[in-house]
Scaffold this active site. Structure first.
Site, PDB file in Angstrom:
ATOM      1  N   HIS A  52      47.122  36.189  31.875  1.00  0.00           N
ATOM      2  CA  HIS A  52      45.883  36.747  32.415  1.00  0.00           C
ATOM      3  C   HIS A  52      45.317  35.857  33.522  1.00  0.00           C
ATOM      4  CE1 HIS A  52      41.919  38.872  32.080  1.00  0.00           C
ATOM      5  NE2 HIS A  52      41.493  37.701  32.530  1.00  0.00           N
ATOM      6  N   GLU A  53      45.146  34.582  33.223  1.00  0.00           N
ATOM      7  CA  GLU A  53      44.577  33.672  34.228  1.00  0.00           C
ATOM      8  C   GLU A  53      45.507  33.544  35.429  1.00  0.00           C
ATOM      9  OE1 GLU A  53      41.520  33.038  34.029  1.00  0.00           O
ATOM     10  OE2 GLU A  53      41.286  33.639  31.933  1.00  0.00           O
ATOM     11  N   HIS A  88      44.738  36.154  37.945  1.00  0.00           N
ATOM     12  CA  HIS A  88      43.634  35.731  38.823  1.00  0.00           C
ATOM     13  C   HIS A  88      44.149  34.743  39.877  1.00  0.00           C
ATOM     14  CE1 HIS A  88      40.284  37.574  36.724  1.00  0.00           C
ATOM     15  NE2 HIS A  88      40.599  37.011  35.579  1.00  0.00           N
ATOM     16  N   GLU A 126      39.611  41.088  38.256  1.00  0.00           N
ATOM     17  CA  GLU A 126      40.049  41.414  36.901  1.00  0.00           C
ATOM     18  C   GLU A 126      41.192  42.431  36.917  1.00  0.00           C
ATOM     19  OE1 GLU A 126      39.015  39.490  34.685  1.00  0.00           O
ATOM     20  OE2 GLU A 126      39.570  40.443  32.783  1.00  0.00           O
TER      21      GLU A 126
HETATM   22 ZN    ZN Z   1      39.753  37.555  33.754  1.00  0.00          ZN
END
Ligand code: ZN
Length: 501
Positions: free
Chosen positions: A265-266, A269, A295
């Site tokens: 997830h990170e 980003h 996001e």
């Molecule tokens: Zn996030």
């Protein structure tokens, strides 16, 4: 173009100050000993005061006006025109906020973060409540200074998602709620054992989890020459330029998903930030355009890619050989189902794709009620628990697993949560388009070819930094505004298959 260059130089200095504060915040959450908190709050307060004063000074305003004149004849799509346009938006936003209010928020949120962390560790809401009281009051002031037409939420949300209104958030939730609720209901009716996720709750050595996670993100495109990963209580990504992008993660020895999907997830980003055109580094157009688009990138990699069958067709053999004792007897399909188990649960960050948005709806409603004075801070835990019962049929056993679970309110980030759901929806809209443009993204992922998808994201989204808004990007890429259909189709198809609905 001297006027333009003068403005650029000035705003470059403002950006440098803001990124110095960013480094201090990163350090605060990763390496700083607790004893540094009080002084760190002072440092951040001073920096935010200077940054704010500089960004709204009469000198900056003069340079901005001159630059606006000098780019008048340029193509509105040029970098220079976009730079000045976004600089004006930033200036107008900052100029509405008194410097004392901005520095007070920086000071209060640094201290509130500490007491939130303690309150959560002790599950003691009364320790955090006085700080939340202050923060709600400060956020009301922010909203009233920024201006709104009746709903304070509009003003706060606009800071994270330029142009989006609370009414748009309601419309978005209205569009996805019936399908989400029906899906959850149908899945719950299948019984708690329809999908067995016990295999990802076995024993997984932390050092091996770290090594595997780093190997995965390297393969999908995270550049360790221009980034790093550390540990933090609450995972996040911070970026200072496209050449210095930092992510954090956390581990649970008996729950593989926490670090694995948190890291992916990170990384989503981080890939966005590492992909912004270097010519935008250290200035107004650098960084992601909105939190919703940000996001969408983390969700796309975490869920549409990272929790797909294709992804595990490629990575499962190496995961299995990393953890032979725990996964040696687990077939790939069993693992795929385990990481996609749907279950109403207490904690947002551990929630599955189907129930996730319900957590956001709850927070959106509560923030609105707090801001408008329909809900008092002292009554907030009871309100939280009542909504948990209504949406999930669950009551948190304590406030640590209820109202104290998220960091956002301690950071004075009211209005932030809806961007998570927005990201979910945009991620599916983009993925569908990438699939059309590239043809067979899943087959590429299955072969471990991540470059085509990353290249598509770089070309269509990442490189532009803040040049285009979320709405403009979606129009350019898909020819449409925000569309919930691809997201709902994705959920129904994927979970219909897993749960045999
Ligand atoms: Zn996030």
């Amino acid at each position: 173009m001297q006027e333009f260059e003068d403005l650029k130089k000035r705003l470059g200095e403002v950006s440098a100050l803001a990124s110095a504060a960013g480094i201090l915040e990163w350090d605060h959450q990763t390496h700083m000993p607790a004893g540094g908190a009080a002084n760190r709050a002072v440092q951040l307060e001073v920096l935010s005061k200077i940054t704010h004063e500089m960004s709204v000074s009469s000198e900056t305003e003069r340079l901005l006006k001159a630059a606006e004149k000098s780019v008048e004849s340029l193509d509105p799509d040029s970098d220079e025109a976009a730079f000045v346009r976004i600089a004006r938006r930033d200036f107008d936003h900052s100029a509405k906020l008194p410097t004392e209010l901005v520095s007070e928020i920086a000071r209060v949120s640094a201290l509130a973060h500490e007491s939130w962390a303690e309150a959560r560790a002790e599950s003691n809401y009364s320790k955090f409540a006085p700080w939340l009281e202050k923060i709600v009051d400060l956020e009301r002031q922010v909203a009233d200074h920024l201006g709104h037409t009746g709903e304070r939420y509009d003003a706060l949300l606009d800071q994270y998602e330029p142009g989006m209104k609370a009414a748009d958030v309601r419309a978005m939730f209205d569009a996805i709620k019936p399908t989400s609720v029906a899906l959850v209901k149908a899945i719950v009716e299948r019984g708690p054992n329809a999908v067995d996720d016990s295999v990802i709750k076995r024993d997984f050595d932390e050092a091996k989890q770290l090594a595997f996670g780093e190997a995965v993100i390297k393969e999908i495109g995270f550049d360790f020459e221009r980034g790093r990963q550390d540990r933090a209580v609450h995972p996040f990504c911070s970026s200072f330029t496209s050449g210095d992008v930092r992510i954090t993660t956390r581990f649970d020895r008996n729950f593989l998903s926490m670090a694995l999907f948190g890291t992916i997830h990170e990384t989503g980003h981080a890939l966005y930030e590492q992909g912004v055109a270097p010519r935008y580094d250290g200035n107004t157009l650098g960084g992601g355009t909105s939190l919703g688009v940000h996001e969408s990138q983390s969700r796309l990699w975490e869920n549409l890619v990272g929790r797909s069958r294709a992804f595990w067709t490629h990575f499962y053999p190496s995961l299995q050989s990393t953890f032979p004792e725990s996964l040696g007897d687990v077939a790939p399909e069993r693992f795929y189902r385990a990481v996609n188990k749907v279950e109403p649960s207490l904690i947002r960050v551990e929630a599955d794709e189907v129930t996730y948005n319900l957590h956001i709806m709850l927070r959106f409603e509560m923030e609105n009620d707090l801001l408008e004075g329909r809900l008092e801070v002292k009554d907030a835990p009871a309100a939280w628990n009542a909504k948990m019962q209504e949406y999930f049929g669950l009551t948190p056993p304590d406030d640590a697993q209820g109202i104290l679970q998220d960091v956002h309110w301690s950071m004075a980030s009211l209005g932030y949560f809806p961007t998570y759901s927005l990201g979910n929806i945009i991620s599916a809209q983009l993925f569908a388009q990438a699939n059309t443009d590239l043809g067979g993204v899943s087959a590429q992922i299955e072969r471990g070819e991540f470059a085509p998808l990353l290249g598509w994201l770089r070309e269509n989204i990442h490189q532009w930094g803040r040049k285009y808004t979320a709405g403009e990007l979606l129009q350019r890429i898909t020819g449409k505004s925000l569309d919930t259909d691809p997201y709902l189709t994705y959920l129904k198809t994927k979970y219909g298959d897993i749960y045999g609905l």
